[in-house]
Structures are given as structure tokens and as C-alpha cells.
Enzyme design. Structure first.
Site, PDB file in Angstrom:
ATOM      1  N   LYS A  25       0.869  -1.171   0.000  1.00  0.00           N
ATOM      2  CA  LYS A  25       0.000   0.000   0.000  1.00  0.00           C
ATOM      3  C   LYS A  25       0.902   1.216   0.000  1.00  0.00           C
ATOM      4  O   LYS A  25       1.772   1.366   0.871  1.00  0.00           O
ATOM      5  CB  LYS A  25      -0.895   0.010   1.243  1.00  0.00           C
ATOM      6  CG  LYS A  25      -1.995   1.059   1.162  1.00  0.00           C
ATOM      7  CD  LYS A  25      -3.027   0.666   0.141  1.00  0.00           C
ATOM      8  CE  LYS A  25      -4.027   1.780  -0.109  1.00  0.00           C
ATOM      9  NZ  LYS A  25      -5.024   1.404  -1.103  1.00  0.00           N
ATOM     10  N   SER A  64      -0.859  -0.815  -4.525  1.00  0.00           N
ATOM     11  CA  SER A  64      -2.140  -0.116  -4.492  1.00  0.00           C
ATOM     12  C   SER A  64      -1.941   1.208  -3.780  1.00  0.00           C
ATOM     13  O   SER A  64      -1.382   1.245  -2.678  1.00  0.00           O
ATOM     14  CB  SER A  64      -3.179  -0.977  -3.756  1.00  0.00           C
ATOM     15  OG  SER A  64      -4.402  -0.292  -3.606  1.00  0.00           O
TER      16      SER A  64
END
Length: 359
Positions: free
Chosen positions: A157, A227
Site C-alpha cells: 500500500k 495499491s
């Protein structure tokens, strides 16, 4: 010797923590063993997708009933927005527990690392590649994985740029790689993926310069999944691999789809894990989705890149999600859109976690 556990829990919305609460109450999950929580939320997956931050907030609120705040901040929360098509919102709770000494067989190993905050001026540039590469190496050490070939998936992330973060950089006398906040998501995913490639020895740092990040799709990692989100400014890194230093019935393997309908490598990975045979069972499937830059799929034109109403990454998530769901028979799969440098242009890496021999 540690043992990895992976719990797949359906959610009714980004605020739904009833499943993890029930699992903790029953003793199925030990809060102090949680290494990471990965989740699919039903937001738009773009800059203003606050379902990710909402989900993290609710998870932390629930876990705060069992853990001190210092422990809460050590967990990696990787929320991926977008459950287009028939993808089902769910979370994957990755847990490290005490296992048994059981010989020489490799088992699933989980590693985690959290980097410092990334200065906005460095996003999408070589400095981000270097920071992520160092973080991935730390997560591999944390997992106790000896050989880079035993690393099968790296889930990250990463941050993005907001207007406030851009202004902060410019106030300090710096420029940013872009002033377009949506484009910053792709640049952050791209630099993070190249950091994985450097850490795994797939590329050398000297192979990359700033102008190639997010542009030269001939550079890619076979095991990176990144992401971007507004809910953080650092990188939360989760490594999945195999190690003899871990015990338990779980195993992980990976495949690389050459394009969005290339299921043969995924089938081969399922076969290597004996899924569909014996009594092995699917625990989790994670994948990247990308429409590709040519506008074509096996010589046929697609319109994903030309749709002004719906982001191409949303199209790709739905399409690849349907392809993989038809293969494994469930829609609870973690499909993340935006695969810059994550697999070949138009394709992407896939990781499969399986429970072996009825364990």
C-alpha cells in the site's frame, strides 16, 4: 517455529467488522498475532475513495479493544478500493501464531515492513524506488525467507499526492512528479513496483531512471502488487513466500498472466498446489488487473482506455475478476487495478494461497 494463518472474511460494507470481532471472540483469531489485514472495499478505487480509510479506522477501533495503540500501528492495513462487476467485498486477516516443529517441508511465510513517510517530492521518482526496495528487503528478513526465489508475492500500500501534499512540497521549494492527483496514483504504484523488482533482483537500480517510471512498461516485476491510497503517507509492505522456518498446512504460489484472459499460468499454479485434486482447498487469490496501453487484447480492440465515464482500472478489475472467478469458483478474490510495472503490459501477477492435505 511460527505458523501462518489466513482468514478470509466477507464484509457487508467498509464499516463491517463483525466478522473479525466474532473470530476473535471465538478464539479463531488471536489479535496479538495479526501481521496484516488486506481488504477489498466497494469504493471507486480513485483519489477520493474514502472507503479505504473508513475501513482501516473501523478495524483499528475494533482491534483497540484487544491491543495497545503501539501494536495497532505495527499492523499493515492494505485496503484496495473497487469491487466492480461481481467482486465481493472481504478482508484477509494474516496471522502469525506459534507452530510445531515438523521436519523439512516449506510452509507459507509472512513478512511485514512499514517505511518512513515518503516526502511528496519523491513520489514517482527513484527515491521512492529505493525506499520501497529497502522496505521489501526488511519484510523478507522479517518473514525468514532465505532465497529470493521463495518470495511469491509482495503486496504494497503506497501513498498518493493530494493538493495539500503538492502545496507542501512547493512551499518547501520542491517540484512534484505530477500535479495531477489521479496520475500520482499510477506513478506511486509504478515506483513501488520497480522497488519490488530491485529488491528481488529482477532489475538493478541502475536499469531505471525517473523518465521510465510509469512509462517504460518493458520494465516489470513478476511478483509485485501495489495499491495507492490517500489514507497513508508511507508504504505498508507485506511479503508472502515459502520457508522451512515456518510450519503449518498453508502454501503459496504465483503466476504471471500475459494478458487479461491468460488463465493457463494460473491453472498451472493451481495444479502445483494440488487444488482440484486430493483435499487441498483455496484460501485466497490475489491478482493485478491492467487494460494495457495498446488498446487491444489479442488483436481485438477494447474501449477501456477510451471511456470518459469510468476509469480504465475499474473496467480491468471487473473483467479480470470475472475471468478468475470463473476459474476458481468464488468472487471473494482480491483484484487490484492499476498494474504499472506489475507483470507485462496488459497482464499481471497472481498469487494463490492454499490449504494442503486437509490441514
Amino acid at each position: 517455529m511460527p505458523e501462518a494463518k489466513v482468514h478470509r472474511i466477507a464484509t457487508t460494507g467498509p464499516d463491517d467488522v463483525s466478522g473479525i470481532a466474532s473470530a476473535i471472540a471465538s478464539g479463531a483469531i488471536s489479535p496479538d498475532g495479526i501481521v496484516a489485514i488486506l481488504g477489498k472495499t466497494e469504493g471507486n478505487g480513485c483519489v477520493n475513495d474514502f472507503t479505504r480509510a473508513f475501513s482501516v479506522h473501523m478495524l483499528k477501533a475494533e482491534l483497540s479493544r484487544h491491543l495497545p495503540h503501539t501494536a495497532l500501528d505495527e499492523i499493515a492495513y492494505v485496503m484496495s478500493g473497487g469491487t466492480e462487476g461481481a467482486l465481493s467485498p472481504h478482508i484477509l486477516v494474516l496471522e502469525r501464531t506459534a507452530g510445531q516443529e515438523i521436519g523439512d517441508e516449506q510452509s507459507l511465510a509472512i513478512g511485514r515492513a512499514l517505511t518512513p513517510a515518503l516526502p511528496p517530492k519523491d513520489l514517482g521518482r527513484l527515491a521512492q524506488v529505493e525506499m520501497v526496495a529497502a522496505g521489501v528487503r526488511a519484510a523478507i528478513r522479517d518473514a525468514g525467507i532465505d532465497a529470493l526465489s521463495d518470495v511469491h508475492f509482495v503486496q504494497i500500500k503506497c501513498p498518493l499526492l493530494t493538493s495539500d501534499r503538492i502545496q507542501r512540497a512547493e512551499t518547501e521549494g520542491h517540484s512534484t512528479a505530477t500535479r495531477d492527483t489521479l496520475k500520482s496514483m499510477g506513478l506511486s504504484r509504478a515506483a513501488s513496483a520497480l522497488g519490488v523488482a530491485v529488491a528481488l533482483g529482477e532489475l538493478q537500480l541502475s536499469d531505471i531512471d525517473d523518465t521510465q517510471i510509469g512509462r517504460d512498461m518493458s520494465l516489470w516485476s513478476s511478483r509485485a502488487s501495489t495499491s495507492a491510497g490517500v489514507e497513508l503517507e508511507n508504504h505498508e509492505i507485506v511479503v508472502l513466500g515459502m520457508s522451512r522456518q515456518w510450519s503449518g498446512p498453508l502454501a503459496v504460489d504465483h503466476a504471471v498472466m500475459a494478458d487479461a484472459i491468460d488463465v493457463a499460468p494460473v491453472k498451472a499454479a493451481l495444479d502445483r498446489l494440488n487444488l482440484g485434486r486430493d483435499d487441498a482447498s483455496l484460501v485466497a487469490l490475489l491478482a493485478k488487473a491492467e487494460p494495457g496501453t495498446s488498446g487491444r487484447l489479442r488483436d481485438s480492440r477494447h474501449t477501456m482506455l477510451d471511456d470518459s465515464d469510468i476509469s480504465a482500472t475499474r473496467h480491468a478489475r471487473a473483467f479480470v475478476g470475472g475471468v478468475l472467478a470463473g476459474l476458481v469458483g468464488t468472487t471473494e478474490i482480491f483484484v487490484s487495478g492499476g498494474a504499472e510495472h506489475q507483470g507485462p503490459d496488459g497482464g499481471g501477477p497472481v498469487a494463490i494461497i492454499a490449504r494442503r492435505n486437509g490441514g
